[in-house]
Scaffold this motif. Sequence first.
Motif, PDB file in Angstrom:
ATOM      1  N   ARG A   1       4.646 -13.028   8.802  1.00 42.50           N
ATOM      2  CA  ARG A   1       4.223 -11.720   8.298  1.00 42.50           C
ATOM      3  C   ARG A   1       5.266 -11.131   7.351  1.00 42.50           C
ATOM      4  NH1 ARG A   1      -0.556  -9.032   7.567  1.00 42.50           N
ATOM      5  NH2 ARG A   1       0.061  -7.000   6.786  1.00 42.50           N
TER       6      ARG A   1
ATOM      7  N   TRP B   1      -7.845 -14.327  -2.276  1.00 38.73           N
ATOM      8  CA  TRP B   1      -7.657 -15.733  -2.692  1.00 38.73           C
ATOM      9  C   TRP B   1      -6.715 -16.427  -1.719  1.00 38.73           C
ATOM     10  CZ3 TRP B   1      -4.307 -12.050  -3.993  1.00 38.73           C
ATOM     11  CH2 TRP B   1      -2.962 -12.372  -4.029  1.00 38.73           C
TER      12      TRP B   1
ATOM     13  N   ALA C   1       7.993   5.071  12.365  1.00 42.21           N
ATOM     14  CA  ALA C   1       7.281   6.220  12.931  1.00 42.21           C
ATOM     15  C   ALA C   1       6.951   5.912  14.387  1.00 42.21           C
ATOM     16  CB  ALA C   1       6.006   6.479  12.137  1.00 42.21           C
TER      17      ALA C   1
ATOM     18  N   ASP D   1      -4.084  -2.575   5.028  1.00 48.75           N
ATOM     19  CA  ASP D   1      -4.534  -3.361   6.185  1.00 48.75           C
ATOM     20  C   ASP D   1      -4.861  -2.510   7.408  1.00 48.75           C
ATOM     21  OD1 ASP D   1      -4.076  -5.636   4.696  1.00 48.75           O
ATOM     22  OD2 ASP D   1      -2.726  -6.580   6.141  1.00 48.75           O
TER      23      ASP D   1
ATOM     24  N   ARG E   1       3.428  -9.868   0.134  1.00 44.50           N
ATOM     25  CA  ARG E   1       3.340 -10.876   1.186  1.00 44.50           C
ATOM     26  C   ARG E   1       2.631 -12.172   0.788  1.00 44.50           C
ATOM     27  NH1 ARG E   1       5.432  -8.002   5.521  1.00 44.50           N
ATOM     28  NH2 ARG E   1       5.221  -5.809   4.978  1.00 44.50           N
TER      29      ARG E   1
ATOM     30  N   GLU F   1       9.655   0.408   8.595  1.00 43.43           N
ATOM     31  CA  GLU F   1      10.490  -0.099   9.693  1.00 43.43           C
ATOM     32  C   GLU F   1      11.271  -1.343   9.295  1.00 43.43           C
ATOM     33  OE1 GLU F   1       8.074  -0.858  13.134  1.00 43.43           O
ATOM     34  OE2 GLU F   1       7.195  -2.638  12.236  1.00 43.43           O
ATOM     35  N   GLU F   2      10.834  -2.066   8.252  1.00 43.20           N
ATOM     36  CA  GLU F   2      11.619  -3.218   7.804  1.00 43.20           C
ATOM     37  C   GLU F   2      12.811  -2.726   6.987  1.00 43.20           C
ATOM     38  OE1 GLU F   2       9.554  -6.841   6.401  1.00 43.20           O
ATOM     39  OE2 GLU F   2       7.760  -5.588   6.469  1.00 43.20           O
TER      40      GLU F   2
ATOM     41  N   THR G   1       0.667   1.520   7.453  1.00 46.76           N
ATOM     42  CA  THR G   1       1.533   0.706   8.324  1.00 46.76           C
ATOM     43  C   THR G   1       1.045  -0.729   8.504  1.00 46.76           C
ATOM     44  OG1 THR G   1       0.498   1.931  10.164  1.00 46.76           O
ATOM     45  CG2 THR G   1       2.751   2.521   9.578  1.00 46.76           C
TER      46      THR G   1
ATOM     47  N   ARG H   1      -0.010  -6.310  12.339  1.00 52.38           N
ATOM     48  CA  ARG H   1       0.984  -7.192  12.978  1.00 52.38           C
ATOM     49  C   ARG H   1       0.298  -8.437  13.519  1.00 52.38           C
ATOM     50  NH1 ARG H   1       5.051  -3.574  13.461  1.00 52.38           N
ATOM     51  NH2 ARG H   1       4.425  -1.506  14.156  1.00 52.38           N
TER      52      ARG H   1
ATOM     53  N   HIS I   1      -6.515  -7.670   2.846  1.00 53.88           N
ATOM     54  CA  HIS I   1      -6.268  -8.413   1.619  1.00 53.88           C
ATOM     55  C   HIS I   1      -5.431  -7.599   0.642  1.00 53.88           C
ATOM     56  CE1 HIS I   1     -10.192 -10.850   2.368  1.00 53.88           C
ATOM     57  NE2 HIS I   1      -9.221 -11.190   3.175  1.00 53.88           N
ATOM     58  N   TRP I   2      -4.679  -8.333  -0.145  1.00 55.27           N
ATOM     59  CA  TRP I   2      -3.735  -7.759  -1.108  1.00 55.27           C
ATOM     60  C   TRP I   2      -4.414  -6.783  -2.057  1.00 55.27           C
ATOM     61  CZ3 TRP I   2      -3.169  -8.153  -6.439  1.00 55.27           C
ATOM     62  CH2 TRP I   2      -1.900  -7.905  -6.953  1.00 55.27           C
TER      63      TRP I   2
ATOM     64  N   ALA J   1       0.832  -1.210   0.000  1.00 60.68           N
ATOM     65  CA  ALA J   1       0.000   0.000   0.000  1.00 60.68           C
ATOM     66  C   ALA J   1       0.863   1.255   0.000  1.00 60.68           C
ATOM     67  CB  ALA J   1      -0.939  -0.010   1.206  1.00 60.68           C
TER      68      ALA J   1
ATOM     69  N   LYS K   1       3.317 -19.219   0.372  1.00 61.28           N
ATOM     70  CA  LYS K   1       3.130 -20.110  -0.782  1.00 61.28           C
ATOM     71  C   LYS K   1       4.518 -20.371  -1.384  1.00 61.28           C
ATOM     72  CE  LYS K   1      -1.324 -17.782  -1.439  1.00 61.28           C
ATOM     73  NZ  LYS K   1      -1.148 -16.675  -0.483  1.00 61.28           N
TER      74      LYS K   1
HETATM   75  P1  FAD Z   1       1.881  -4.422   5.029  1.00 62.92           P
HETATM   76  O1  FAD Z   1       2.166  -5.309   3.872  1.00 62.92           O
HETATM   77  O2  FAD Z   1       1.804  -5.018   6.400  1.00 62.92           O
HETATM   78  O3  FAD Z   1       2.954  -3.249   5.040  1.00 62.92           O
HETATM   79  C1  FAD Z   1       3.038  -2.318   6.087  1.00 62.92           C
HETATM   80  C2  FAD Z   1       4.491  -1.966   6.317  1.00 62.92           C
HETATM   81  O4  FAD Z   1       4.546  -0.925   7.268  1.00 62.92           O
HETATM   82  C3  FAD Z   1       5.289  -3.136   6.900  1.00 62.92           C
HETATM   83  O5  FAD Z   1       6.478  -3.308   6.191  1.00 62.92           O
HETATM   84  C4  FAD Z   1       5.568  -2.680   8.336  1.00 62.92           C
HETATM   85  O6  FAD Z   1       6.800  -3.136   8.839  1.00 62.92           O
HETATM   86  C5  FAD Z   1       5.576  -1.177   8.190  1.00 62.92           C
HETATM   87  N1  FAD Z   1       5.308  -0.484   9.455  1.00 62.92           N
HETATM   88  C6  FAD Z   1       4.469  -0.857  10.454  1.00 62.92           C
HETATM   89  N2  FAD Z   1       4.505   0.054  11.454  1.00 62.92           N
HETATM   90  C7  FAD Z   1       5.381   1.011  11.067  1.00 62.92           C
HETATM   91  C8  FAD Z   1       5.829   2.216  11.658  1.00 62.92           C
HETATM   92  N3  FAD Z   1       5.386   2.617  12.852  1.00 62.92           N
HETATM   93  N4  FAD Z   1       6.743   2.959  10.986  1.00 62.92           N
HETATM   94  C9  FAD Z   1       7.183   2.571   9.760  1.00 62.92           C
HETATM   95  N5  FAD Z   1       6.806   1.432   9.153  1.00 62.92           N
HETATM   96  C10 FAD Z   1       5.896   0.672   9.795  1.00 62.92           C
HETATM   97  N6  FAD Z   1      -3.932 -11.395   0.742  1.00 62.92           N
HETATM   98  C11 FAD Z   1      -4.632 -11.935  -0.289  1.00 62.92           C
HETATM   99  O7  FAD Z   1      -5.520 -11.281  -0.809  1.00 62.92           O
HETATM  100  N7  FAD Z   1      -4.368 -13.216  -0.727  1.00 62.92           N
HETATM  101  C12 FAD Z   1      -3.402 -13.989  -0.179  1.00 62.92           C
HETATM  102  O8  FAD Z   1      -3.201 -15.124  -0.590  1.00 62.92           O
HETATM  103  C13 FAD Z   1      -2.651 -13.445   0.906  1.00 62.92           C
HETATM  104  N8  FAD Z   1      -1.672 -14.173   1.474  1.00 62.92           N
HETATM  105  C14 FAD Z   1      -0.959 -13.637   2.497  1.00 62.92           C
HETATM  106  C15 FAD Z   1       0.053 -14.382   3.077  1.00 62.92           C
HETATM  107  C16 FAD Z   1       0.795 -13.870   4.120  1.00 62.92           C
HETATM  108  C17 FAD Z   1       1.891 -14.692   4.742  1.00 62.92           C
HETATM  109  C18 FAD Z   1       0.518 -12.568   4.627  1.00 62.92           C
HETATM  110  C19 FAD Z   1       1.304 -12.016   5.781  1.00 62.92           C
HETATM  111  C20 FAD Z   1      -0.479 -11.807   4.053  1.00 62.92           C
HETATM  112  C21 FAD Z   1      -1.234 -12.327   2.986  1.00 62.92           C
HETATM  113  N9  FAD Z   1      -2.234 -11.585   2.383  1.00 62.92           N
HETATM  114  C22 FAD Z   1      -2.951 -12.125   1.347  1.00 62.92           C
HETATM  115  C23 FAD Z   1      -2.579 -10.230   2.871  1.00 62.92           C
HETATM  116  C24 FAD Z   1      -1.822  -9.131   2.115  1.00 62.92           C
HETATM  117  O9  FAD Z   1      -0.494  -9.472   1.945  1.00 62.92           O
HETATM  118  C25 FAD Z   1      -1.951  -7.841   2.915  1.00 62.92           C
HETATM  119  O10 FAD Z   1      -3.311  -7.473   2.880  1.00 62.92           O
HETATM  120  C26 FAD Z   1      -1.077  -6.727   2.365  1.00 62.92           C
HETATM  121  O11 FAD Z   1       0.267  -7.059   2.513  1.00 62.92           O
HETATM  122  C27 FAD Z   1      -1.357  -5.416   3.078  1.00 62.92           C
HETATM  123  O12 FAD Z   1      -0.482  -4.449   2.603  1.00 62.92           O
HETATM  124  P2  FAD Z   1      -0.171  -3.138   3.455  1.00 62.92           P
HETATM  125  O13 FAD Z   1       0.833  -2.370   2.655  1.00 62.92           O
HETATM  126  O14 FAD Z   1      -1.426  -2.506   3.874  1.00 62.92           O
HETATM  127  O15 FAD Z   1       0.488  -3.648   4.812  1.00 62.92           O
END
Ligand code: FAD
Length: 385
Positions: free
Chosen positions: A113, A301, A72, A255, A38, A30-31, A96, A99, A272-273, A8, A43
């Motif tokens: 994660r 999915w 942050a 998320d 993800r 933070e990573e 963010t 978790r 979800h992705w 995102a 998989k």
């Molecule tokens: P994230 O991917 O969690 O990214 C947020 C980032 O922000 C992270 O790197 C985190 O470290 C960072 N962060 C957190 N707090 C702070 C802070 N205070 N300061 C700076 N950085 C910070 N979805 C599907 O639809 N289908 C699937 O098959 C599916 N499989 C998945 C399998 C796994 C193992 C996982 C973990 C998730 C899966 N998902 C799946 C869900 C999908 O990956 C997530 O919905 C998606 O990654 C969300 O993206 P995001 O950018 O919102 O959050």
Amino acid sequence: MVVGAGLAGVRSVEALRARGFGGRITMIGEERHRPYDRPPLSKAVLLGGTDSTVVDSDLDALEVDFRAGVAAKGLHPGVVETTEGELDYDGLVVATGARPIRLRGDGPQHVLRTIDDALGLRSLLGPGRRVAVVGAGWIGAEVATAARRAGCAVTVVEAAATPLAAALGEIGAHTVPWYAEAGVDLRLGTMVASVDHGGLTLADGSAIEADVVVTGVGVRPAVEWLAGSGIRLDDGVVTDEHLNTSLPGVVAVGDCAAWWSRRYGLRLRVEHWDTALGAPDVAAATLVGDAAVYDPVPYFWSEQFGHMVQYAGHHDGARPIRRGDPSAQGKPRWGTCWVDAGDRLVAVLAVNRPRDLVQGRRLIEGGQRLDVERLADPAIALRDC
Ligand code: FAD
């Protein structure tokens, strides 16, 4: 400024540039990794098919000041407090993510994660290793699949009466045979009291011995850094349908965001992705002053035990209609359509029926009245119902 460098976050940077924003963009995460996907972690990565899932995005061309390993810690109007000092912003994207929840106990407990989690867990899987997975949700089922393929002896412990109970309710019961066919010992209705050295202690006092414990019992939005900022939080960052938060110039995506869904008339937070992929364009539009509404049919999915499980929509309060026979021999192709009181499709589950997902999603978006009897006939294409 973008906080959080997951899908995102990086999509927000791309969307801001695509909408003509020419100012400075800083993205912190933070990573210590470039943004990565993800879904493959549970998989292809766990199965040994790949070591990297980095998102195909040219950060140099996007002219983003990307700072990996910077978190942050707090938010004040116009300023993000970080582990490396204060950063000013005119507009802010909160991305963010979430978790994993951990269980009680001082035994080693793996979650899934991050890419580091996935590579670490993969190195522990192998023939004869005893793996206990807590939770028969999406992640638990995929971890069990990979652990069995690696030759582990796998036990999955689930507190609910069926797998996938939170997402699918009783329909999740149709996946129970998949566990047995894969040679996984599935214990339903079983509460874990704690994770201890050597395995799990259950609520009834008995134990499950394991070399590796993996906890897959859900996630919480990663919003602790926003405490005291005045931003409205309620199971994530609360936004309107434009992804505006309660603070001026601050939007939230992915998320961590609980957005107002015009389509469903309620607030949704979807982990979800597809949400992390789609919401950033609307958030960027909102920040640059273009009018846009985020109103998707959510999509998800999962690939488990050789089955492709896909779901679109939101089915609370809707009537389920079965399509196909889950107990058919071989690779069963079945699903469920949920309809509202006006016989309009509101959600679809498609197991090994990818066309149902595509056509069902279009029907949900279209909102037309359907012939419910035809919906129940798996020989009739959904678009012809
Ligand atoms: P994230 O991917 O969690 O990214 C947020 C980032 O922000 C992270 O790197 C985190 O470290 C960072 N962060 C957190 N707090 C702070 C802070 N205070 N300061 C700076 N950085 C910070 N979805 C599907 O639809 N289908 C699937 O098959 C599916 N499989 C998945 C399998 C796994 C193992 C996982 C973990 C998730 C899966 N998902 C799946 C869900 C999908 O990956 C997530 O919905 C998606 O990654 C969300 O993206 P995001 O950018 O919102 O959050």
